[in-house]
Write an enzyme that holds these catalytic residues in place. Sequence first.
Site, PDB file in Angstrom:
ATOM      1  N   SER A   1       0.805  -1.332   0.137  1.00 44.35           N
ATOM      2  CA  SER A   1       0.029   0.007  -0.039  1.00 44.35           C
ATOM      3  C   SER A   1       0.961   1.211  -0.142  1.00 44.35           C
ATOM      4  O   SER A   1       1.617   1.286  -0.824  1.00 44.35           O
ATOM      5  CB  SER A   1      -0.915   0.021   1.256  1.00 44.35           C
ATOM      6  OG  SER A   1      -1.823   1.041   1.131  1.00 44.35           O
ATOM      7  N   THR A   2       0.753   2.197   0.832  1.00 42.29           N
ATOM      8  CA  THR A   2       1.506   3.439   1.060  1.00 42.29           C
ATOM      9  C   THR A   2       2.916   3.085   0.861  1.00 42.29           C
ATOM     10  O   THR A   2       3.600   2.479   1.636  1.00 42.29           O
ATOM     11  CB  THR A   2       1.252   4.137   2.156  1.00 42.29           C
ATOM     12  OG1 THR A   2      -0.232   4.342   2.290  1.00 42.29           O
ATOM     13  CG2 THR A   2       1.760   5.557   2.211  1.00 42.29           C
TER      14      THR A   2
ATOM     15  N   HIS B   1      -2.321  -1.000  -3.295  1.00 44.17           N
ATOM     16  CA  HIS B   1      -3.740  -0.402  -3.308  1.00 44.17           C
ATOM     17  C   HIS B   1      -3.626   1.098  -4.137  1.00 44.17           C
ATOM     18  O   HIS B   1      -2.495   1.928  -3.474  1.00 44.17           O
ATOM     19  CB  HIS B   1      -3.944   0.317  -1.496  1.00 44.17           C
ATOM     20  CG  HIS B   1      -4.123  -0.861  -0.797  1.00 44.17           C
ATOM     21  ND1 HIS B   1      -3.802  -0.923   0.360  1.00 44.17           N
ATOM     22  CD2 HIS B   1      -4.801  -2.202  -1.145  1.00 44.17           C
ATOM     23  CE1 HIS B   1      -4.287  -2.154   1.122  1.00 44.17           C
ATOM     24  NE2 HIS B   1      -4.898  -2.803   0.132  1.00 44.17           N
TER      25      HIS B   1
ATOM     26  N   MET C   1      -0.186   1.217   4.829  1.00 43.17           N
ATOM     27  CA  MET C   1      -1.070   1.632   6.206  1.00 43.17           C
ATOM     28  C   MET C   1      -2.120   0.496   6.529  1.00 43.17           C
ATOM     29  O   MET C   1      -2.687   0.089   5.577  1.00 43.17           O
ATOM     30  CB  MET C   1      -1.714   3.064   5.781  1.00 43.17           C
ATOM     31  CG  MET C   1      -2.630   3.583   6.847  1.00 43.17           C
ATOM     32  SD  MET C   1      -1.625   3.928   8.383  1.00 43.17           S
ATOM     33  CE  MET C   1      -3.071   4.656   9.451  1.00 43.17           C
TER      34      MET C   1
ATOM     35  N   ASP D   1      -4.628  -4.766   6.111  1.00 41.80           N
ATOM     36  CA  ASP D   1      -4.715  -5.305   5.085  1.00 41.80           C
ATOM     37  C   ASP D   1      -3.716  -6.478   4.558  1.00 41.80           C
ATOM     38  O   ASP D   1      -2.653  -6.037   4.325  1.00 41.80           O
ATOM     39  CB  ASP D   1      -5.405  -4.602   3.666  1.00 41.80           C
ATOM     40  CG  ASP D   1      -5.717  -5.460   2.618  1.00 41.80           C
ATOM     41  OD1 ASP D   1      -6.332  -6.358   2.795  1.00 41.80           O
ATOM     42  OD2 ASP D   1      -5.736  -5.013   1.459  1.00 41.80           O
TER      43      ASP D   1
END
Length: 357
Positions: free
Chosen positions: A177-178, A203, A297, A300
């Site tokens: 993600s991030t 993401h 972050m 997940d």
Amino acid sequence: MSKVRVLVIDDSASVRQAMTAILSADPDIKVIAAAADPFAAARYIQEEVPDVITLDVEMPRMDGITFLRKLMAQRPLPVVMCSSLVEEGSETLLQALEAGAVDVILKPRVGVADHLNEAHMMIRETVKGAAKARLGARRSQVKLNPAQKLTADAVLPPPTGRAMSRTTEMVVCIGASTGGTEALREVLEALPANSPGIVIVQHMPESFTRAFAKRLDGLCQVDVKEAEDGDTVMRGRVLIAPGGLRHTMLERQGARYVVSVREGPLVSRHRPSVDVLFRSAARNAGSNAVGIILTGMGDDGARGLLEMKQAGARTFAQDEATSVVFGMPKEAIARGAHDKIIPLGSVARELLHATAR
């Protein structure tokens, strides 16, 4: 606890107003100012340094990429690029990520109520994630209050045990993600052309993953493409789950693996969800799979990685020192979902070693 202080930069008054309203709806966020261009933004920053900046790409007087590069050279801060993300703008946004932007969000837009609610939630979650990015700057610690969320049960039933004995081919599933776009680039650039088949959930907003895959394809020895329903997972191919309205899952058809791209609800506040991909790998690949969770972050992928490990897969989590945001790996490690904690620079080597026959 301190709120995440945000500076919004956009030349459109309506977008500034909409972004301010969306962000201010979260009790953990405070919009300290909204600037029409980078020059006005610079004056605000002199008065109060924000925790996060949302930055428009195209603006008069100075474009967003130029401002981003100046900011990162002089005073690095977490920046989230904000764009309407038409196809021709995707390349520019990828350049922004390479220049130091933490993440990308879509500008607020008109749509059906459910879609708007999801889009607004993702804007807020992305901004809060950016506030935790490790850029070397000192920022206040913010306690986040995530909304109730669905698990992978909403899409797939849990695995019933070890999926199957090993076959001749292995498959690798990666979640990020991030900070993941640059992490994935580093990993994939280090892989040889005959690497095992890889499926990735990163993401991202819808329509961005195609440009991301295309850019990686031009940089890497492996072939990289945005996943389509029915695509075969094969050696030398990397499939990037499409962002937006669908989940990407691993399925087995005889002696080969394919991906299934299906609509479904948000899982762990995301779609596509890493948990969904990892669960599908646990169910359908078992010990023929390797699971890797990278920077990001939230949590997940943590449950799904544990399910993969319990099904016989080899599992890895990125270490804190090399993670832009040590959220997803931290949660996976806390659950005991990992076989090994590794730095980003070792991911490609460990991946190849774990899939060697």
